[in-house]
Design a protein around this motif. Structure first.
Motif, PDB file in Angstrom:
ATOM      1  N   ARG A 220       0.844  -1.193   0.000  1.00 22.01           N
ATOM      2  CA  ARG A 220       0.000   0.000   0.000  1.00 22.01           C
ATOM      3  C   ARG A 220       0.878   1.241   0.000  1.00 22.01           C
ATOM      4  N   ALA A 221       0.713   2.005  -1.042  1.00 22.21           N
ATOM      5  CA  ALA A 221       1.513   3.228  -1.153  1.00 22.21           C
ATOM      6  C   ALA A 221       0.789   4.374  -0.454  1.00 22.21           C
ATOM      7  N   SER A 222       1.481   5.040   0.360  1.00 26.56           N
ATOM      8  CA  SER A 222       0.883   6.157   1.091  1.00 26.56           C
ATOM      9  C   SER A 222       0.710   7.358   0.172  1.00 26.56           C
ATOM     10  N   LYS A 223      -0.402   8.031   0.297  1.00 31.55           N
ATOM     11  CA  LYS A 223      -0.699   9.196  -0.521  1.00 31.55           C
ATOM     12  C   LYS A 223      -0.209  10.466   0.168  1.00 31.55           C
ATOM     13  N   ALA A 224       0.338  11.301  -0.632  1.00 29.75           N
ATOM     14  CA  ALA A 224       0.818  12.571  -0.085  1.00 29.75           C
ATOM     15  C   ALA A 224      -0.345  13.560   0.008  1.00 29.75           C
TER      16      ALA A 224
END
Length: 596
Positions: A220-224
């Protein structure tokens, strides 16, 4: 009753000795001190090393003989029971120790004298309070060593099951393999073990592999955080306001143009303008790859491919019943000539008379009285007519008048009432409308004559016709819809019965149009009155005519009733017809040219 209860009461096994023991209570402290001394002596004897060989340890130890009751002073009944329980406990412990000796490798205890009961070597258990060691109730006897683990919450033997005592139980017991925990694997090794093998993604070894399906574990890529710029929503709101103001301005311009009449001829050419042909027809799109006809020259048509819409199967559409066949009238019977009709009526009346005479002969109906007239009066009455002809003649006149009144009364009874007539009329209209909805459209050059307007509205009401009559300064349009019979009568009214060149009435319809024009142009009441008077005097209907521009059937009705509406502009006329989706009739009528 006391004697019988005494005889039925069960006797105590100890008899009088038990009663004496109940009366004389033993010294508990003394008994406990003796028991502790015996336990200490036994423990000391067990700690001494065994003198016999290992071979003798394999043999089971015989049960110790019972302690002779002759030793010591005589005991009471409670003390005897306590001694017996201790002997049974000692024998059970010795048997369990003998059974466990081959398994654990412990040497068998040597036999001891009958005066000292055999006890197994005490386990090194943690010290427990005396209240917990003793049993909860009973004869103040200590707990079994195997049960001490259940009473101690900190015991290490609590989770261990009790070992079986018998050989069959030992043989049938399943061996439990302890679970051996290896070294803890890292997350990377776990991911490598969970990932599929290289052969799984090889098409040669796995023909069912689909590369479009993702097999790896995606993290899961964290959103900026993305912040809106200052004034973003203010600009959007301003754009919406400008769009709304532009739409409102367009509406005002269109309304002004509609009132003035500028837009009357703006869309005339657009109504007959043909659209440009598409690049490819919709029925050919499934046969091409680029949605153009260039694929025909490039030989890129999808005709023999797997995804082609052309297959070996034949589609049989569902056959629908033709709509025009529902309204076909039933076949009419063969018409008869006048002589054939008279003959048929005569034969029917003769059959009815014969049936009536047969009923009279059987007595089912009374015979009718003789029908006397002035012609047969003398023959029927005979001598009475000769004696008093005046009375007989008066009697004949009364019978003739009664028969006439009866005939009129029967006719009145057969007549329908006003409600029945209306109901019958409505039923006939519904039957006529069920055969199909017919529509006819007329163009009338001038409707200034009030008689013409009255006939148009009145006949539409009588025939149950719905539609609209649009009054316009250029020409007038009448759209009528109803049943086949009603529309046929209405068409004859317009094309045959009404004389459109007659100028005998007032200009009611044209006056309404003049009032509408004066209201649109902002004229005052005096000017409108002068316009009406001038129109009434100067109207010339010699060139007036009525033309039928369309006739046919409709699927559904577009109007609920027949109305008359003044429409000074084309936009208002199209708007009135647009509610019934018939605005094309106005364009057709406007561009109608009479065939020469």
């Amino acid at each position: 009753m006391a004697d019988s209860s005494a005889t039925l009461k069960r006797q105590h096994p100890d008899g009088d000795v038990g009663n004496a023991a109940k009366k004389a209570k033993p010294d508990v402290a003394k008994i406990m001190a003796e028991a502790r001394a015996k336990l200490a002596a036994r423990a000391a004897a067990l700690k001494t090393p065994p003198a016999h060989s290992s071979s003798s340890s394999a043999t089971p130890t015989p049960a110790p003989p019972s302690v002779s009751p002759s030793l010591g002073p005589p005991l009471s009944a409670a003390q005897q029971r306590l001694a017996e329980m201790k002997q049974r406990l000692n024998s059970t412990l010795s048997r369990s120790a003998a059974a466990a000796a081959p398994v654990t490798g412990r040497p068998t205890l040597p036999p001891v004298s009958a005066s000292i009961p055999i006890r197994p070597p005490p386990r090194e258990e943690p010290e427990m309070p005396e209240e917990q060691v003793r049993a909860r109730g009973g004869l103040d006897v200590g707990l079994h060593p195997a049960l001490l683990a259940d009473s101690d919450p900190n015991s290490v033997h609590k989770k261990q099951a009790i070992q079986p005592k018998y050989a069959t139980t030992l043989a049938n017991r399943r061996t439990e393999t302890p679970t051996v925990r290896g070294p803890k694997q890292s997350n990377k090794k776990k991911q490598e073990a969970a990932s599929p093998s290289p052969d799984f993604s090889d098409p040669a070894k796995n023909p069912y592999y689909d590369p479009s399906l993702a097999t790896g574990v995606r993290g899961r890529a964290s959103k900026a955080l993305v912040f809106n710029q200052k004034g973003k929503y203010i600009e959007q709101a301003n754009a919406l306001r400008r769009q709304a103001a532009l739409e409102a301005m367009k509406k005002r311009i269109a309304e002004t143009a509609r009132k003035v009449g500028i837009d009357e001829d703006m869309e005339t050419d657009k109504a007959f303008l043909r659209e440009a042909p598409p690049e490819i027809e919709w029925w050919d799109q499934g046969l091409t790859t680029n949605s153009t006809y260039d694929d025909i020259a490039n030989d890129q048509l999808r005709i023999n491919t797997e995804d082609s819409i052309i297959t070996i199967y034949i589609q049989h559409p569902i056959q629908l019943e033709p709509p025009q066949e529902k309204h076909i009238p039933p076949p009419k019977p063969l018409p008869l000539t006048a002589k054939e009709q008279a003959k048929k009526r005569r034969q029917k009346r003769m059959e009815d008379l014969k049936e009536k005479q047969a009923k009279q002969r059987l007595g089912l109906e009374p015979a009718p009285p003789p029908k006397m007239t002035r012609a047969n009066m003398m023959r029927v009455m005979g001598e009475e007519a000769v004696k008093n002809p005046t009375a007989v003649e008066a009697r004949v006149d009364r019978e003739i008048a009664d028969r006439f009144n009866t005939h009129l009364q029967m006719n009145e009874e057969r007549k329908l009432t006003k409600e029945q007539k209306e109901e019958k009329l409505m039923q006939n209209r519904e039957k006529d409308l069920a055969k199909g909805i017919h529509c006819v459209v007329f163009r009338i050059e001038n409707l200034s004559n009030g008689r013409h307007m009255f006939k148009i509205n009145k006949f539409a009401e009588q025939y149950g016709i719905n539609g609209i009559c649009i009054l316009n300064p250029k020409f007038n349009l009448v759209v009528a819809e109803g049943g086949e019979w009603s529309i046929t009568k209405y068409r004859k009214l317009f094309l045959q019965r009404i004389d459109w060149t007659d100028n005998g009435g007032g200009g009611r319809a044209t006056s309404e149009v003049a009032d509408e024009d004066a209201t649109m142009n902002g004229a005052d009441g005096d000017a409108s009155a002068g316009t009406k008077s001038e129109l009434d005097k100067q109207q010339d209907l010699s060139q007036n005519r009525c033309t039928m521009i369309w006739e046919g059937e409709l699927k559904t009705q577009g109007f609920r009733k027949f109305t008359t509406k003044p429409c000074p502009t084309d936009a208002l006329a199209k708007e009135a017809l647009g509610r019934a989706k018939m605005e094309n009739f106005w364009t057709v009528a406007k561009n109608w040219v009479k065939a020469t």
